[in-house]
Scaffold this active site. Sequence first.
Site, PDB file in Angstrom:
ATOM      1  N   GLU A  92       0.943  -1.234  -0.075  1.00 23.96           N
ATOM      2  CA  GLU A  92       0.129   0.072   0.032  1.00 23.96           C
ATOM      3  C   GLU A  92       0.706   1.163   0.111  1.00 23.96           C
ATOM      4  OE1 GLU A  92      -3.365  -0.504   3.247  1.00 23.96           O
ATOM      5  OE2 GLU A  92      -3.719  -2.646   2.353  1.00 23.96           O
ATOM      6  N   CYS A 105       3.920   8.407   0.502  1.00 20.25           N
ATOM      7  CA  CYS A 105       4.180   8.460   1.402  1.00 20.25           C
ATOM      8  C   CYS A 105       3.773   6.250   1.167  1.00 20.25           C
ATOM      9  CB  CYS A 105       3.430   8.341   2.887  1.00 20.25           C
ATOM     10  SG  CYS A 105       3.925   6.924   3.986  1.00 20.25           S
ATOM     11  N   CYS A 112       5.775  -6.299   8.492  1.00 17.64           N
ATOM     12  CA  CYS A 112       7.071  -5.807   9.546  1.00 17.64           C
ATOM     13  C   CYS A 112       7.528  -6.866  10.437  1.00 17.64           C
ATOM     14  CB  CYS A 112       6.773  -4.214   9.422  1.00 17.64           C
ATOM     15  SG  CYS A 112       7.955  -3.616  10.664  1.00 17.64           S
ATOM     16  N   CYS A 116       5.240  -2.941  16.896  1.00 15.01           N
ATOM     17  CA  CYS A 116       4.510  -2.709  17.040  1.00 15.01           C
ATOM     18  C   CYS A 116       3.633  -2.924  17.916  1.00 15.01           C
ATOM     19  CB  CYS A 116       4.709  -1.503  16.304  1.00 15.01           C
ATOM     20  SG  CYS A 116       6.460  -0.380  15.917  1.00 15.01           S
ATOM     21  N   CYS A 119       0.043  -0.682  14.933  1.00 14.45           N
ATOM     22  CA  CYS A 119       0.674  -0.669  14.380  1.00 14.45           C
ATOM     23  C   CYS A 119      -0.230  -1.659  13.487  1.00 14.45           C
ATOM     24  CB  CYS A 119       1.828  -0.302  14.016  1.00 14.45           C
ATOM     25  SG  CYS A 119       2.338  -0.372  11.801  1.00 14.45           S
ATOM     26  N   CYS A 331      -1.555   7.239   9.045  1.00 14.66           N
ATOM     27  CA  CYS A 331      -0.252   6.422   9.687  1.00 14.66           C
ATOM     28  C   CYS A 331      -0.434   5.183  10.885  1.00 14.66           C
ATOM     29  CB  CYS A 331       0.595   7.675  10.674  1.00 14.66           C
ATOM     30  SG  CYS A 331       1.895   6.421  10.885  1.00 14.66           S
TER      31      CYS A 331
END
Length: 348
Positions: A92, A105, A112, A116, A119, A331
Amino acid sequence: MATPLVGMNGRELEAFFVAQGESAFRGRQVAKWIYSRAAREWSAMTDLSAAMRNRMVAEGVPVGPTTVEERHVSADGTTKFVLRLHDQQFNESVQIVHPDRLTACVSSQVGCAVGCPFCATGLGGFKRHLTPGEIVDQYLTMQHEAAGRISNIVFMGMGEPLLNTENVIAATHILNKEVNVGMRHITVSTSGIIPGIERLLAEEIPVNLAISLHAANDTLRDKLVPINKTYPLGDLIPLCKRYADTSNRRLTFEYVMLRDENDSPEQARELVSLLRGVHCHVNLIPHNPVDGSGLTASDAQIIRNFRDVVQNAGFTTTIRFNKGQDETAACGQLRGRLPARRKAPARS
Ligand code: SF4
């Protein structure tokens, strides 16, 4: 599948066309089409002979390595692109509209590994690194459709860029030298991967650096940014100071505001002591809703109080205005899979 053109630098494109029995000049022409004009199809490259273009199409040489699967436009103009990769993974990318500029972005990985807990990408786990071409193609896909020039690039999409340092650096060089985006308009956002930051310093790649800090002591940061157990604050912050001093650039520290986790006045004062002496800007990020995180956003007044403590201590401090939240383009909301809801048809 033949190697896509996007991802090759100018010299590699020249070599590619020489190997095809064409002149090196063809490589330079094609570089201009794909990188300066964001052409996505052979048919658009009208100063190449039709015979050559037809041959490339017949041989299945793709221009770019990704195709647009979906696009989602937020009320504020932010557009999230879901891109299909050759192995049927998705990544994305988000085009952000500011009053005075456009920003891309981009993602650096599918998923990932840092994990975290606030997220969406981290909650989905790690799938694979993106190649330099897959990174650059995100920018070109967005530029192809943009109303104007996209002048800024932030590595703040899916993934930890400095766990894919080799490919991120290669992509950065293509974006800078071929696409002509200034290094000072490129920001790499990292959770604090020390070897990656050291590599940027050693290779003198003058990108902006943003550190996803989110906590000012190791105990809390171990929980919110688990890579802190490997690269603790005692090592990270002195390196950040060195980066700022050596590059003569102001760093950005990102700090997501999580209710009753990291948002008290005492924690603001702890942040001030931690960053004392580092040439930096502090960006407070209101938390965006993420299914399954179990974490909630701080109240707006709590965020302003936190901002006042940090600002009164002499740090430039901003509260990020979240864009794209209604289309999960904000974000921490990128997940790399197809949303079940409203779907915009893919354009070719
Ligand atoms: S915030 Fe960044 S580093 Fe942390 S899990 Fe999400 S993508 Fe990875």
